[in-house]
Design an enzyme around this catalytic site. Structure first.
Site, mmCIF file in Angstrom:
data_model
loop_
_atom_site.group_PDB
_atom_site.id
_atom_site.type_symbol
_atom_site.label_atom_id
_atom_site.label_comp_id
_atom_site.label_asym_id
_atom_site.label_seq_id
_atom_site.Cartn_x
_atom_site.Cartn_y
_atom_site.Cartn_z
ATOM 1 N N ASP A 59 80.659 61.661 -28.994
ATOM 2 C CA ASP A 59 80.775 62.540 -30.356
ATOM 3 C C ASP A 59 79.848 63.155 -30.613
ATOM 4 O O ASP A 59 78.852 63.505 -30.340
ATOM 5 C CB ASP A 59 81.056 61.326 -31.434
ATOM 6 C CG ASP A 59 80.874 61.858 -32.769
ATOM 7 O OD1 ASP A 59 82.340 62.541 -33.050
ATOM 8 O OD2 ASP A 59 79.994 62.149 -33.429
ATOM 9 N N ALA A 60 80.375 63.901 -31.861
ATOM 10 C CA ALA A 60 79.449 65.650 -31.922
ATOM 11 C C ALA A 60 79.383 65.458 -33.203
ATOM 12 O O ALA A 60 77.798 65.500 -33.556
ATOM 13 C CB ALA A 60 80.619 67.188 -32.015
ATOM 14 N N TYR A 61 79.892 65.544 -34.235
ATOM 15 C CA TYR A 61 79.376 65.761 -35.646
ATOM 16 C C TYR A 61 78.652 63.843 -35.991
ATOM 17 O O TYR A 61 79.573 63.142 -35.816
ATOM 18 C CB TYR A 61 80.415 65.663 -36.746
ATOM 19 C CG TYR A 61 81.096 67.636 -35.945
ATOM 20 C CD1 TYR A 61 81.073 68.767 -36.642
ATOM 21 C CD2 TYR A 61 81.917 67.013 -35.530
ATOM 22 C CE1 TYR A 61 80.638 69.449 -36.002
ATOM 23 C CE2 TYR A 61 82.545 68.065 -35.081
ATOM 24 C CZ TYR A 61 82.310 69.690 -35.766
ATOM 25 O OH TYR A 61 82.516 70.832 -35.664
ATOM 26 N N ARG A 101 80.936 65.194 -46.210
ATOM 27 C CA ARG A 101 81.729 65.048 -44.610
ATOM 28 C C ARG A 101 82.264 63.682 -45.462
ATOM 29 O O ARG A 101 83.355 63.274 -44.702
ATOM 30 C CB ARG A 101 80.300 63.960 -44.313
ATOM 31 C CG ARG A 101 80.129 63.489 -43.109
ATOM 32 C CD ARG A 101 81.251 63.923 -42.078
ATOM 33 N NE ARG A 101 81.270 63.511 -41.209
ATOM 34 C CZ ARG A 101 81.422 63.312 -39.781
ATOM 35 N NH1 ARG A 101 81.959 64.596 -39.598
ATOM 36 N NH2 ARG A 101 81.320 62.409 -38.575
ATOM 37 N N SER A 141 85.919 65.135 -29.449
ATOM 38 C CA SER A 141 85.467 65.465 -31.027
ATOM 39 C C SER A 141 86.737 65.292 -31.650
ATOM 40 O O SER A 141 87.713 66.234 -31.273
ATOM 41 C CB SER A 141 84.550 66.735 -30.679
ATOM 42 O OG SER A 141 84.368 67.056 -32.477
ATOM 43 N N ASN A 142 86.617 65.671 -33.173
ATOM 44 C CA ASN A 142 87.637 65.987 -33.752
ATOM 45 C C ASN A 142 87.908 67.571 -34.042
ATOM 46 O O ASN A 142 88.538 68.457 -34.266
ATOM 47 C CB ASN A 142 87.274 65.752 -35.558
ATOM 48 C CG ASN A 142 88.005 64.157 -35.585
ATOM 49 O OD1 ASN A 142 89.021 63.606 -34.193
ATOM 50 N ND2 ASN A 142 87.122 63.075 -36.178
#
Length: 222
Positions: free
Chosen positions: A12-14, A43, A118-119
């Site tokens: 995942d990125a964030y 967030r 990721s989203n």
């Protein structure tokens, strides 16, 4: 404990690779001492909007969601709207966590495929990894844009197995988001929860295969 029989490491990125609070922190001198509470609202609402849009089948890309949730957070915390563009520009350059590059280099040496799942939209992800100087360490950037629905829909996690023609259990998935770990785990991934802030895990009938404090601990388990 070892993570075994893995072909792909998906990140995942964030919040996992990149510090989601670094945008607001970078403007803390203008936002004021409550910058972290403001960042948390941004967030939280950002995630809520992804889930609501998925349920309502009203997909827009992640950047639109990020802008909308920022406006909500700014109104909620009384932040001057003139700071909007500065905050958005900072969001495109979120700070990588300091251990990210060494972790990726170690995994790369083990001949594993490494990707982001990721989203985030492809352009956003490209900017993030370029700014962090890790673009050569990821084999692929896999975005929900391909299915136009957000995590934790199973269609998103299936993108990795389709890309690499592998079984779900041959994917090791790292995320700091507990709901994301549940989504990936229920799909069949081997999961590693990156618990950076000593949180409680969600009560959603699933527990991660492994729990670590940051990505520097990951390579000890391969």
């Amino acid at each position: 404990m070892k993570i075994e029989n893995i072909k792909v490491c998906a990140f995942d990125a964030y919040g996992t690779c990149f510090d989601i609070n670094s945008a607001a922190k970078g403007l803390a001198n203008k936002i004021g001492k409550d910058w972290l509470a403001f960042s948390s609202t941004w967030r939280t609402v950002q995630l809520e909007y992804t889930w609501l849009r998925s349920l309502m089948k009203r997909y827009v890309d992640f950047w639109k969601v990020t802008e909308d949730s920022l406006e909500y957070a700014m109104e909620s915390h009384g932040i001057d709207k003139n700071f909007k563009n500065e905050l958005l520009n900072l969001y495109k350059k979120l700070n990588p966590y300091p251990e990210l590059k060494d972790c990726l280099k170690s995994l790369k040496s083990k001949k594993l495929k490494i990707c982001i799942l990721s989203n985030g939209s492809p352009d956003l992800l490209k900017q993030l990894i370029s700014n962090a100087g890790v673009q050569e360490l990821f084999d692929d950037l896999i975005s929900v844009e391909d299915v136009k629905i957000f995590k934790p829909d199973p269609q998103v996690y299936e993108l990795v197995t389709k890309k690499y023609i592998c079984k779900p259990e041959e994917v090791c998935f790292m995320s700091s988001n507990t709901w994301d770990i549940v989504g990936g785990g229920l799909f069949g991934y081997q999961t590693v929860w990156v618990d950076r802030f000593n949180k409680k895990f969600d009560k959603l009938d699933y527990k991660p295969n492994m729990q670590i404090k940051n990505l520097s601990e990951l390579t000890k388990h391969f």
